[in-house]
Design an enzyme around this catalytic site. Structure first.
Site, PDB file in Angstrom:
ATOM      1  N   HIS A 101      -9.275   6.615   2.571  1.00  0.00           N
ATOM      2  CA  HIS A 101      -9.710   6.859   3.952  1.00  0.00           C
ATOM      3  C   HIS A 101     -10.928   7.781   4.040  1.00  0.00           C
ATOM      4  O   HIS A 101     -10.938   8.769   4.780  1.00  0.00           O
ATOM      5  CB  HIS A 101      -8.538   7.394   4.808  1.00  0.00           C
ATOM      6  CG  HIS A 101      -8.520   6.806   6.188  1.00  0.00           C
ATOM      7  ND1 HIS A 101      -9.001   7.473   7.286  1.00  0.00           N
ATOM      8  CD2 HIS A 101      -8.109   5.606   6.652  1.00  0.00           C
ATOM      9  CE1 HIS A 101      -8.865   6.705   8.361  1.00  0.00           C
ATOM     10  NE2 HIS A 101      -8.328   5.564   8.000  1.00  0.00           N
ATOM     11  N   ARG A 143       0.858  -1.184   0.000  1.00  0.00           N
ATOM     12  CA  ARG A 143       0.000   0.000   0.000  1.00  0.00           C
ATOM     13  C   ARG A 143       0.892   1.230   0.000  1.00  0.00           C
ATOM     14  O   ARG A 143       1.851   1.292   0.780  1.00  0.00           O
ATOM     15  CB  ARG A 143      -0.871  -0.034   1.255  1.00  0.00           C
ATOM     16  CG  ARG A 143      -1.899   1.054   1.308  1.00  0.00           C
ATOM     17  CD  ARG A 143      -2.615   1.067   2.648  1.00  0.00           C
ATOM     18  NE  ARG A 143      -2.039   2.051   3.536  1.00  0.00           N
ATOM     19  CZ  ARG A 143      -2.652   2.577   4.604  1.00  0.00           C
ATOM     20  NH1 ARG A 143      -3.868   2.156   4.917  1.00  0.00           N
ATOM     21  NH2 ARG A 143      -2.067   3.459   5.360  1.00  0.00           N
ATOM     22  N   GLU A 183     -13.624  -1.659   6.615  1.00  0.00           N
ATOM     23  CA  GLU A 183     -12.890  -1.809   7.872  1.00  0.00           C
ATOM     24  C   GLU A 183     -13.664  -1.251   9.066  1.00  0.00           C
ATOM     25  O   GLU A 183     -13.384  -1.639  10.198  1.00  0.00           O
ATOM     26  CB  GLU A 183     -11.501  -1.180   7.782  1.00  0.00           C
ATOM     27  CG  GLU A 183     -11.509   0.330   7.677  1.00  0.00           C
ATOM     28  CD  GLU A 183     -10.107   0.917   7.544  1.00  0.00           C
ATOM     29  OE1 GLU A 183      -9.277   0.333   6.849  1.00  0.00           O
ATOM     30  OE2 GLU A 183      -9.875   1.979   8.143  1.00  0.00           O
ATOM     31  N   TRP A 188     -12.137  11.963   8.736  1.00  0.00           N
ATOM     32  CA  TRP A 188     -10.704  11.635   8.868  1.00  0.00           C
ATOM     33  C   TRP A 188     -10.445  10.301   8.231  1.00  0.00           C
ATOM     34  O   TRP A 188     -11.215   9.382   8.297  1.00  0.00           O
ATOM     35  CB  TRP A 188     -10.283  11.615  10.346  1.00  0.00           C
ATOM     36  CG  TRP A 188      -8.854  11.181  10.412  1.00  0.00           C
ATOM     37  CD1 TRP A 188      -7.742  11.925  10.095  1.00  0.00           C
ATOM     38  CD2 TRP A 188      -8.364   9.888  10.771  1.00  0.00           C
ATOM     39  NE1 TRP A 188      -6.605  11.177  10.226  1.00  0.00           N
ATOM     40  CE2 TRP A 188      -6.949   9.917  10.640  1.00  0.00           C
ATOM     41  CE3 TRP A 188      -8.971   8.706  11.170  1.00  0.00           C
ATOM     42  CZ2 TRP A 188      -6.134   8.816  10.889  1.00  0.00           C
ATOM     43  CZ3 TRP A 188      -8.179   7.602  11.441  1.00  0.00           C
ATOM     44  CH2 TRP A 188      -6.775   7.662  11.303  1.00  0.00           C
ATOM     45  N   ARG A 224     -13.539  -5.596   3.538  1.00  0.00           N
ATOM     46  CA  ARG A 224     -12.447  -5.399   4.500  1.00  0.00           C
ATOM     47  C   ARG A 224     -12.847  -5.610   5.956  1.00  0.00           C
ATOM     48  O   ARG A 224     -12.084  -5.264   6.865  1.00  0.00           O
ATOM     49  CB  ARG A 224     -11.867  -3.986   4.312  1.00  0.00           C
ATOM     50  CG  ARG A 224     -10.918  -4.022   3.145  1.00  0.00           C
ATOM     51  CD  ARG A 224     -10.139  -2.798   2.946  1.00  0.00           C
ATOM     52  NE  ARG A 224      -9.539  -2.157   4.098  1.00  0.00           N
ATOM     53  CZ  ARG A 224      -8.477  -2.599   4.768  1.00  0.00           C
ATOM     54  NH1 ARG A 224      -7.917  -3.744   4.419  1.00  0.00           N
ATOM     55  NH2 ARG A 224      -7.987  -1.904   5.775  1.00  0.00           N
ATOM     56  N   TYR A 283      -3.349  11.407   6.064  1.00  0.00           N
ATOM     57  CA  TYR A 283      -3.608  10.056   6.552  1.00  0.00           C
ATOM     58  C   TYR A 283      -2.560   9.084   5.984  1.00  0.00           C
ATOM     59  O   TYR A 283      -2.236   9.111   4.801  1.00  0.00           O
ATOM     60  CB  TYR A 283      -5.014   9.552   6.146  1.00  0.00           C
ATOM     61  CG  TYR A 283      -5.063   8.066   6.336  1.00  0.00           C
ATOM     62  CD1 TYR A 283      -5.157   7.538   7.621  1.00  0.00           C
ATOM     63  CD2 TYR A 283      -4.868   7.196   5.265  1.00  0.00           C
ATOM     64  CE1 TYR A 283      -5.086   6.167   7.827  1.00  0.00           C
ATOM     65  CE2 TYR A 283      -4.799   5.829   5.463  1.00  0.00           C
ATOM     66  CZ  TYR A 283      -4.910   5.327   6.743  1.00  0.00           C
ATOM     67  OH  TYR A 283      -4.808   3.977   6.946  1.00  0.00           O
ATOM     68  N   GLU A 289      -4.315  -7.423   5.182  1.00  0.00           N
ATOM     69  CA  GLU A 289      -3.447  -6.297   5.556  1.00  0.00           C
ATOM     70  C   GLU A 289      -2.540  -6.726   6.709  1.00  0.00           C
ATOM     71  O   GLU A 289      -2.986  -7.397   7.646  1.00  0.00           O
ATOM     72  CB  GLU A 289      -4.311  -5.109   5.998  1.00  0.00           C
ATOM     73  CG  GLU A 289      -3.505  -3.888   6.401  1.00  0.00           C
ATOM     74  CD  GLU A 289      -4.406  -2.712   6.795  1.00  0.00           C
ATOM     75  OE1 GLU A 289      -5.608  -2.919   7.051  1.00  0.00           O
ATOM     76  OE2 GLU A 289      -3.892  -1.580   6.845  1.00  0.00           O
ATOM     77  N   ASP A 297      -5.204   3.781   0.093  1.00  0.00           N
ATOM     78  CA  ASP A 297      -6.338   4.020   1.003  1.00  0.00           C
ATOM     79  C   ASP A 297      -6.748   5.488   0.926  1.00  0.00           C
ATOM     80  O   ASP A 297      -5.970   6.378   1.289  1.00  0.00           O
ATOM     81  CB  ASP A 297      -5.905   3.656   2.433  1.00  0.00           C
ATOM     82  CG  ASP A 297      -7.087   3.612   3.404  1.00  0.00           C
ATOM     83  OD1 ASP A 297      -8.192   4.057   3.015  1.00  0.00           O
ATOM     84  OD2 ASP A 297      -6.900   3.144   4.540  1.00  0.00           O
ATOM     85  N   GLU A 331      -9.129   1.941  -1.691  1.00  0.00           N
ATOM     86  CA  GLU A 331      -9.850   1.608  -0.450  1.00  0.00           C
ATOM     87  C   GLU A 331     -10.659   2.788   0.074  1.00  0.00           C
ATOM     88  O   GLU A 331     -10.194   3.938   0.035  1.00  0.00           O
ATOM     89  CB  GLU A 331      -8.804   1.188   0.580  1.00  0.00           C
ATOM     90  CG  GLU A 331      -9.366   0.842   1.936  1.00  0.00           C
ATOM     91  CD  GLU A 331      -8.249   0.468   2.900  1.00  0.00           C
ATOM     92  OE1 GLU A 331      -7.192   0.004   2.450  1.00  0.00           O
ATOM     93  OE2 GLU A 331      -8.440   0.672   4.110  1.00  0.00           O
TER      94      GLU A 331
HETATM   95  O1  KDG Z   1      -7.956   2.793  13.966  1.00  0.00           O
HETATM   96  C1  KDG Z   1      -8.060   3.254  12.666  1.00  0.00           C
HETATM   97  C2  KDG Z   1      -7.064   2.546  11.781  1.00  0.00           C
HETATM   98  O2  KDG Z   1      -7.149   1.165  11.945  1.00  0.00           O
HETATM   99  C3  KDG Z   1      -7.288   2.868  10.319  1.00  0.00           C
HETATM  100  O3  KDG Z   1      -7.140   4.237  10.129  1.00  0.00           O
HETATM  101  C4  KDG Z   1      -6.289   2.113   9.482  1.00  0.00           C
HETATM  102  O4  KDG Z   1      -7.431   2.699   7.476  1.00  0.00           O
HETATM  103  C5  KDG Z   1      -6.673   1.972   8.060  1.00  0.00           C
HETATM  104  C6  KDG Z   1      -6.076   0.861   7.316  1.00  0.00           C
HETATM  105  O5  KDG Z   1      -6.468   0.693   6.170  1.00  0.00           O
HETATM  106  O6  KDG Z   1      -5.235   0.153   7.868  1.00  0.00           O
HETATM  107 MG    MG Z   2      -8.157   1.787   5.683  1.00  0.00          MG
END
Ligand code: KDG
Ligand code: MG
Length: 401
Positions: free
Chosen positions: A211, A147, A261, A401, A282, A159, A338, A209, A235
């Site tokens: 995010h 990644r 996630e 975020w 995920r 991020y 991951e 990602d 992602e």
């Molecule tokens: O606690 C939040 C994290 O696990 C997250 O921000 C990590 O997005 C993430 C990832 O893809 O690992």
């Molecule tokens: Mg993520």
């Protein structure tokens, strides 16, 4: 066999973890991860005050019945706190069942479907050149999938990008604030992946990602712009509470999409899966109700050729990682896992049987899920309150975020 006692261990060897330990009257014990980053004590209380009293005296082999009891019996269904607590119980009970059987957990799920579990690592840098170097280091180590995240010109904290040596978003004190600009991001990201493909060719799997930062039409634009660089996945392009929003992304781009996630249950991904709006799911063991529930999600996904790609950041403890690797070794529609390495202090508190070789991980062959907790050592690392950051647009508006 009966559940004799259960306890919650909160420890902070480098970062906070919540672990449930269930002990049977035969002396066999199992452990489960219950960590919810930034909200750890809520799950600890849920377990201590509401779940553990209901476990004592039950047959630990009745995993399904206990899962249904905790899910339906609470009346209040779903949610990250509830589902992390149920996950911890479920993981600990599968650990016990496999220990009693004298088998590694994956054997109880149906045996292995592959020789090893392909994992992806996290490469990040303050700029393109640093990110390129980090990706190169992981290729050298044998990773097949990486990644890539990079600092963006004009933005302070982005991020996925480390300020020090390791990337760890949760910090002490109140939540840190960073500034976000979708415009700067969208212009920048394709240049990063172009540089990566020029330097390393098309072979390594590259992931990214987003995010949760974009709107659906912006996500569609990014996916389209990234098509020449053939990402393994893009992602969390947009917050997924609105599952229908992914229809629009799908209409515009063939870049594969991975989401889930932050999901807790099958209901969070029902539309995404049934309408084939994503390519990878995920959801993780710890945040989506343990093995018992994650395999329902995976089975639903399998009907639509959607594969798994479970979350595995450092806030998911080695206990989750170990159990996840058993799940991954078995699950027929596995995609990728991951893996963000934990710091040495964490690895010491959680001795584990899993290992990495040539881009693949293996959960090991010891009975159970193969991860333990050193409680004496854990007690040396008291809880250290920490929060995840928040993001604001350049005009101060609170963003995702
Ligand atoms: O606690 C939040 C994290 O696990 C997250 O921000 C990590 O997005 C993430 C990832 O893809 O690992
Ligand atoms: Mg993520």
């Amino acid at each position: 066999m009966k559940i004799h006692s259960a306890s919650v261990i909160v420890t902070s060897p480098g970062r906070n973890f919540v672990t449930l330990k269930i002990v049977t009257d035969d002396g066999v014990y199992g452990i489960g991860d219950a960590t919810l980053n930034g909200r750890e004590l809520a799950v600890a209380s849920y377990l201590n005050d509401h779940v553990i009293p209901c476990l004592i005296g039950r047959d630990p082999h009745q995993i399904e019945d206990i899962w249904q009891y905790l899910y339906k019996g609470a009346y209040w269904r779903r949610g990250p706190v509830t589902m992390a607590a149920i996950a911890a119980v479920d993981t600990a009970l599968w650990d016990i069942k496999a220990k009693v059987a004298g088998l590694p957990l994956y054997q109880l799920l149906g045996g292995r479907s592959r020789a090893g579990v392909m994992v992806y690592a996290h490469a990040n840098g303050r700029d393109v050149s640093e990110t390129l170097d980090r990706v190169g280091e992981y290729i050298e180590k044998g990773y097949k999938a990486i990644r890539a995240q990079s600092g963006i010109p004009g933005l302070d904290g982005v991020y996925g990008v480390a300020k020090g040596k390791f990337y760890e978003p949760a910090t002490k004190g109140l939540p840190q604030e960073s500034t976000w600009s979708t415009e700067r991001y969208l212009d920048f990201v394709p240049t990063l992946f172009e540089a990566l493909r020029v330097k390393y060719g098309m072979e390594p799997h590259l992931l990214h990602d987003v995010h949760h930062r974009l709107t659906p039409i912006e996500a569609a634009r990014l996916g389209k712009a990234l098509e020449p660089y053939r990402l393994f996945w893009m992602e969390d392009p947009t917050p997924a509470e609105n599952q229908e929003a992914f229809r629009l992304i799908r209409q515009h781009t063939v870049t594969p999409v991975a989401v889930g996630e932050v999901f807790n249950t099958i209901w969070d991904c029902k539309t995404l899966i049934e309408e084939q709006l994503i390519d990878y799911i995920r959801a993780s063991l710890v945040h989506a109700g343990g093995i018992t529930h994650l395999r329902r999600i995976a089975d639903l996904a399998a009907l639509y050729q959607i594969r798994t790609g479970s979350h595995g950041a450092t806030d998911l403890s080695p206990v989750c990682m170990g159990a996840a690797l058993h799940f991954d070794l078995w699950v027929p529609n596995f995609g990728i896992q991951e893996h963000m390495a934990h710091c040495p202090e964490t690895d010491e508190v959680f001795p584990h049987a899993y290992s990495f070789k040539g881009g693949y991980m293996h959960p090991g062959e010891v009975p159970g899920h193969g991860v333990d907790i050193d409680e004496k050592l854990a007690a040396k690392y008291p809880y250290n309150p920490a929060y995840l950051p928040v993001a604001r647009l350049e005009d101060g508006t609170l963003w995702n975020w």
